[in-house]
Enzyme design. Structure first.
Site, PDB file in Angstrom:
ATOM      1  N   TYR A 154       0.862  -1.180   0.000  1.00  0.00           N
ATOM      2  CA  TYR A 154       0.000   0.000   0.000  1.00  0.00           C
ATOM      3  C   TYR A 154       0.903   1.236   0.000  1.00  0.00           C
ATOM      4  O   TYR A 154       1.575   1.512   0.988  1.00  0.00           O
ATOM      5  CB  TYR A 154      -0.898   0.035   1.227  1.00  0.00           C
TER       6      TYR A 154
ATOM      7  N   PHE B  22     -13.872  -5.513   1.043  1.00  0.00           N
ATOM      8  CA  PHE B  22     -14.844  -4.911   0.128  1.00  0.00           C
ATOM      9  C   PHE B  22     -16.285  -5.183   0.571  1.00  0.00           C
ATOM     10  O   PHE B  22     -17.081  -5.767  -0.169  1.00  0.00           O
ATOM     11  CB  PHE B  22     -14.636  -5.412  -1.304  1.00  0.00           C
ATOM     12  N   PRO B  23     -16.671  -4.758   1.796  1.00  0.00           N
ATOM     13  CA  PRO B  23     -18.036  -5.009   2.279  1.00  0.00           C
ATOM     14  C   PRO B  23     -19.115  -4.330   1.445  1.00  0.00           C
ATOM     15  O   PRO B  23     -20.280  -4.730   1.500  1.00  0.00           O
ATOM     16  CB  PRO B  23     -18.019  -4.462   3.710  1.00  0.00           C
TER      17      PRO B  23
ATOM     18  N   GLY C 217     -18.452  -3.794  -2.001  1.00  0.00           N
ATOM     19  CA  GLY C 217     -18.080  -4.037  -3.381  1.00  0.00           C
ATOM     20  C   GLY C 217     -16.761  -3.448  -3.812  1.00  0.00           C
ATOM     21  O   GLY C 217     -16.311  -3.675  -4.936  1.00  0.00           O
ATOM     22  N   GLY C 218     -16.109  -2.640  -2.973  1.00  0.00           N
ATOM     23  CA  GLY C 218     -14.785  -2.132  -3.276  1.00  0.00           C
ATOM     24  C   GLY C 218     -14.753  -1.146  -4.421  1.00  0.00           C
ATOM     25  O   GLY C 218     -15.484  -0.159  -4.443  1.00  0.00           O
ATOM     26  N   PHE C 219     -13.896  -1.434  -5.413  1.00  0.00           N
ATOM     27  CA  PHE C 219     -13.697  -0.502  -6.518  1.00  0.00           C
ATOM     28  C   PHE C 219     -14.920  -0.423  -7.435  1.00  0.00           C
ATOM     29  O   PHE C 219     -15.051   0.502  -8.229  1.00  0.00           O
ATOM     30  CB  PHE C 219     -12.459  -0.905  -7.325  1.00  0.00           C
TER      31      PHE C 219
ATOM     32  N   PRO D 147     -18.625  -0.324  -6.517  1.00  0.00           N
ATOM     33  CA  PRO D 147     -19.587  -0.308  -5.413  1.00  0.00           C
ATOM     34  C   PRO D 147     -20.885  -1.041  -5.733  1.00  0.00           C
ATOM     35  O   PRO D 147     -21.415  -0.955  -6.845  1.00  0.00           O
ATOM     36  CB  PRO D 147     -19.832   1.188  -5.187  1.00  0.00           C
ATOM     37  N   LEU D 148     -21.359  -1.772  -4.743  1.00  0.00           N
ATOM     38  CA  LEU D 148     -22.595  -2.530  -4.865  1.00  0.00           C
ATOM     39  C   LEU D 148     -23.782  -1.594  -5.102  1.00  0.00           C
ATOM     40  O   LEU D 148     -23.985  -0.627  -4.364  1.00  0.00           O
ATOM     41  CB  LEU D 148     -22.808  -3.342  -3.577  1.00  0.00           C
TER      42      LEU D 148
END
Length: 290
Positions: free
Chosen positions: A66, A214-215, A217-219, A221-222
């Protein structure tokens, strides 16, 4: 003194004396845009880390890729010397290119160098937990024996206290466990991405922590009208609902939501105060086709 908050209870890693609060902190967002370079405001990043510790968080997830190196250096600046009950979990298996690309670094030599980089930038003699991050967009079958053995050897040398896995299949978990104890598995898992439903339950029986990333959806998004409606109906944010669902999904699930904002940190922590009733749980389960 800052009052400590509800962090969803605690979980003790199998075969260890390490007990973690179920809500931890993921440090990826402490780096700059694209997880590359320094953040715009290093002091703000330091403040978030110190606030996390002040409210009782004792589990920080990070990696030396990172930044690269930046996030671990900020953690050291903010928290070193580290509190006795703090567990820092890192992952190895990738490096960043000069163009900010993400590239595999899976050979034993590369893994050993990655561990050394983490040790140096965190300023420690041994890392609490090192996860072998399997390369790829998602879990795929294939032996991890060579890579995990390299980390197990470093554990025997006293450079690593405990071992975990990331982005792996159930078969790879068992392959690794035949080499050395596994205390945690970190895979993508959320309301919509439910491939690991069976694995979560299997690990719970073994006392192994499952740490979803990614709760929301991460990159990517859900997008879910059901989640939107549930959040609006109970007066919570979508992230709070997604985190609360994970907390109620299984007692071995440990959360590592990340943020670069103290305000957003406290907002995320309120997820532990949400008790979703069975009807809402059923509606949320349906997002993933459960």
């Amino acid at each position: 003194m800052i009052a400590q908050v509800n962090l969803g209870g605690s979980f003790t890693l199998a075969g260890t004396s390490v007990t973690l609060k179920r809500i931890g902190y993921g440090a990826m967002q402490l780096a700059g845009s694209g997880v590359w370079g320094p953040p715009r405001d290093v002091d703000a990043a330091v403040a978030v880390l110190r606030e996390a510790i002040a409210v009782g968080i004792n589990h920080i997830d990070t990696s030396d890729f990172y930044g690269p190196h930046i996030t671990n250096q900020i953690i050291r600046k903010a928290l070193h010397p580290y509190p006795e009950n703090l567990t820092i979990v890192t992952k190895v298996g990738a490096v960043r290119g000069a163009d900010a690309s993400w590239n595999p670094a899976q050979s034993p030599t590369e893994l050993r160098q990655a561990v050394q980089d983490n040790l140096s930038n965190l300023g420690v003699d041994a890392i609490d937990v090192v996860n072998l991050r399997r390369w790829g967009d998602g879990p795929s079958e294939g032996s991890i024996a060579e890579q995990f053995t390299a980390l197990a050897e470093m554990q025997q040398q006293g450079l690593i206290r405990h071992l975990g896995l990331s982005n792996v299949t159930a078969a790879q978990v068992e392959e690794a466990r035949a080499i050395a104890p596994v205390v945690c598995v970190q895979n993508q898992y959320n309301l919509a991405h439910r491939d690991d439903d069976a694995l979560v339950g299997d690990l719970a029986l073994k006392g192994i922590a499952y740490v979803p990333f990614f709760p929301l959806g991460g990159f990517n998004p859900l997008q879910s009208s059901t989640l939107d409606m549930v959040a609006a109906a109970i007066g919570a944010t979508k992230m709070q609902v997604a985190l609360a669902w994970l907390l109620q999904r299984s007692s071995n699930i440990l959360l590592i939501p990340g943020t670069s904002s103290v305000e957003h940190l406290h907002e995320n922590l309120k997820a532990a105060d949400l008790q979703l009733p069975p009807q809402i749980i059923a509606e949320l389960d349906a997002i993933g086709g459960a």
